[in-house]
Design a protein around this motif. Sequence first.
Motif, PDB file in Angstrom:
ATOM      1  N   LEU A  20       0.686  -1.265  -0.111  1.00 19.65           N
ATOM      2  CA  LEU A  20      -0.054   0.177  -0.163  1.00 19.65           C
ATOM      3  C   LEU A  20       1.008   1.455  -0.232  1.00 19.65           C
ATOM      4  CD1 LEU A  20      -2.996  -1.118   2.638  1.00 19.65           C
ATOM      5  CD2 LEU A  20      -2.702  -1.016  -0.248  1.00 19.65           C
ATOM      6  N   LEU A  21       1.894   1.056   0.721  1.00 17.31           N
ATOM      7  CA  LEU A  21       2.856   2.300   0.875  1.00 17.31           C
ATOM      8  C   LEU A  21       3.397   2.688  -0.576  1.00 17.31           C
ATOM      9  CD1 LEU A  21       4.961   1.904   4.003  1.00 17.31           C
ATOM     10  CD2 LEU A  21       3.322   3.625   3.360  1.00 17.31           C
ATOM     11  N   LEU A  22       3.941   1.597  -1.378  1.00 10.67           N
ATOM     12  CA  LEU A  22       4.328   1.566  -2.914  1.00 10.67           C
ATOM     13  C   LEU A  22       3.228   2.337  -3.534  1.00 10.67           C
ATOM     14  CD1 LEU A  22       6.375  -1.421  -3.322  1.00 10.67           C
ATOM     15  CD2 LEU A  22       7.345   0.929  -2.796  1.00 10.67           C
ATOM     16  N   LEU A  23       2.107   1.785  -3.530  1.00  6.97           N
ATOM     17  CA  LEU A  23       1.079   2.325  -4.356  1.00  6.97           C
ATOM     18  C   LEU A  23       0.340   3.624  -4.052  1.00  6.97           C
ATOM     19  CD1 LEU A  23      -0.930  -1.150  -5.020  1.00  6.97           C
ATOM     20  CD2 LEU A  23       0.488  -0.103  -6.470  1.00  6.97           C
ATOM     21  N   LYS A  24       0.965   4.073  -2.769  1.00 10.31           N
ATOM     22  CA  LYS A  24       0.501   5.525  -2.642  1.00 10.31           C
ATOM     23  C   LYS A  24       1.153   6.513  -3.404  1.00 10.31           C
ATOM     24  CE  LYS A  24       0.786   8.695   1.313  1.00 10.31           C
ATOM     25  NZ  LYS A  24       1.425   9.029   2.729  1.00 10.31           N
ATOM     26  N   GLY A  84      -8.730   2.718   0.111  1.00 13.72           N
ATOM     27  CA  GLY A  84      -7.455   2.490   0.347  1.00 13.72           C
ATOM     28  C   GLY A  84      -6.471   3.374   0.837  1.00 13.72           C
ATOM     29  N   LYS A  85      -6.923   4.465   0.530  1.00 17.90           N
ATOM     30  CA  LYS A  85      -5.889   5.776   1.049  1.00 17.90           C
ATOM     31  C   LYS A  85      -6.305   6.080   2.525  1.00 17.90           C
ATOM     32  CE  LYS A  85      -5.525   8.316  -3.256  1.00 17.90           C
ATOM     33  NZ  LYS A  85      -6.185   9.262  -4.225  1.00 17.90           N
ATOM     34  N   LYS A  86      -7.702   6.033   2.834  1.00 20.01           N
ATOM     35  CA  LYS A  86      -7.936   6.137   4.301  1.00 20.01           C
ATOM     36  C   LYS A  86      -7.553   4.860   5.279  1.00 20.01           C
ATOM     37  CE  LYS A  86     -12.165   8.947   3.410  1.00 20.01           C
ATOM     38  NZ  LYS A  86     -11.382   9.928   3.244  1.00 20.01           N
ATOM     39  N   PHE A  87      -7.750   3.597   4.594  1.00 19.80           N
ATOM     40  CA  PHE A  87      -7.092   2.407   5.233  1.00 19.80           C
ATOM     41  C   PHE A  87      -5.700   2.664   5.557  1.00 19.80           C
ATOM     42  CE2 PHE A  87      -5.439  -1.828   5.162  1.00 19.80           C
ATOM     43  CZ  PHE A  87      -6.157  -2.248   6.373  1.00 19.80           C
ATOM     44  N   LEU A  88      -4.698   3.125   4.521  1.00 22.93           N
ATOM     45  CA  LEU A  88      -3.374   3.155   4.616  1.00 22.93           C
ATOM     46  C   LEU A  88      -3.102   4.400   6.029  1.00 22.93           C
ATOM     47  CD1 LEU A  88      -0.497   2.818   3.790  1.00 22.93           C
ATOM     48  CD2 LEU A  88      -0.835   4.352   2.053  1.00 22.93           C
ATOM     49  N   GLU A  89      -3.874   5.587   5.746  1.00 25.00           N
ATOM     50  CA  GLU A  89      -3.617   6.156   6.970  1.00 25.00           C
ATOM     51  C   GLU A  89      -4.000   5.750   8.464  1.00 25.00           C
ATOM     52  OE1 GLU A  89      -6.324   9.831   6.509  1.00 25.00           O
ATOM     53  OE2 GLU A  89      -5.445  10.196   4.677  1.00 25.00           O
ATOM     54  N   GLY A  90      -4.728   4.853   8.396  1.00 25.25           N
ATOM     55  CA  GLY A  90      -4.964   4.105   9.700  1.00 25.25           C
ATOM     56  C   GLY A  90      -3.705   3.188   9.862  1.00 25.25           C
ATOM     57  N   LEU A  91      -3.342   2.597   8.799  1.00 25.51           N
ATOM     58  CA  LEU A  91      -2.014   1.639   9.053  1.00 25.51           C
ATOM     59  C   LEU A  91      -0.758   2.454   9.529  1.00 25.51           C
ATOM     60  CD1 LEU A  91      -2.234  -1.094   6.274  1.00 25.51           C
ATOM     61  CD2 LEU A  91      -2.815  -1.315   8.617  1.00 25.51           C
ATOM     62  N   ASP A  92      -0.860   3.709   8.897  1.00 23.19           N
ATOM     63  CA  ASP A  92       0.415   4.617   9.290  1.00 23.19           C
ATOM     64  C   ASP A  92       0.362   4.688  10.835  1.00 23.19           C
ATOM     65  OD1 ASP A  92       1.376   4.892   6.798  1.00 23.19           O
ATOM     66  OD2 ASP A  92       0.502   6.640   6.288  1.00 23.19           O
ATOM     67  N   GLY A  93      -0.648   4.978  11.416  1.00 21.96           N
ATOM     68  CA  GLY A  93      -0.914   5.289  12.849  1.00 21.96           C
ATOM     69  C   GLY A  93      -0.711   3.843  13.513  1.00 21.96           C
ATOM     70  N   ALA A  94      -1.074   2.870  13.161  1.00 21.88           N
ATOM     71  CA  ALA A  94      -0.767   1.564  13.944  1.00 21.88           C
ATOM     72  C   ALA A  94       0.778   1.342  13.635  1.00 21.88           C
ATOM     73  CB  ALA A  94      -1.400   0.466  12.907  1.00 21.88           C
ATOM     74  N   TRP A  95       1.397   1.605  12.511  1.00 23.06           N
ATOM     75  CA  TRP A  95       2.917   1.411  12.257  1.00 23.06           C
ATOM     76  C   TRP A  95       3.529   2.145  13.312  1.00 23.06           C
ATOM     77  CZ3 TRP A  95       6.133  -1.943  11.062  1.00 23.06           C
ATOM     78  CH2 TRP A  95       7.330  -1.623  10.919  1.00 23.06           C
ATOM     79  N   THR A  96       3.080   3.596  13.514  1.00 23.10           N
ATOM     80  CA  THR A  96       3.797   4.717  14.420  1.00 23.10           C
ATOM     81  C   THR A  96       3.803   3.974  15.866  1.00 23.10           C
ATOM     82  OG1 THR A  96       3.384   6.198  12.819  1.00 23.10           O
ATOM     83  CG2 THR A  96       3.844   6.861  15.030  1.00 23.10           C
TER      84      THR A  96
END
Length: 108
Positions: A20-24, A84-96
């Motif tokens: 997802l990061l790559l496709l962003k 997917g963009k919103k989902f990735l934002e959530g994953l960014d928070g979880a990763w942090t």
Amino acid sequence: MNIENAKSQMRKGMLEYCVLLLLKRHPSYASDIIQQLKDAELLVVEGTLYPLLTRLKNDGLLVYQWQESSQGPPRKYYALSEVGKKFLEGLDGAWTELSNTVGYLKNL
């Protein structure tokens, strides 16, 4: 316990996030995704990536578009959907959060 098995499980857990990061950044063809992951030293084979891309598309996180290729048949380029963009934002928070937790525990 086998360290290689543990590393494999960690990679599997991160693969969806990394794709997802790559496709962003921009739409990509599956082979390009594999190459970018290899460049980042995350080894993935087509047999792992294609089912993941299909699942992400079926979950509404990705869209795709066929594009003509000068090297053969048309290619399917994947991109993040709005969901997917919103989902990735959530994953960014979880990763942090996860990264901060691991960093804290390593420095105890």
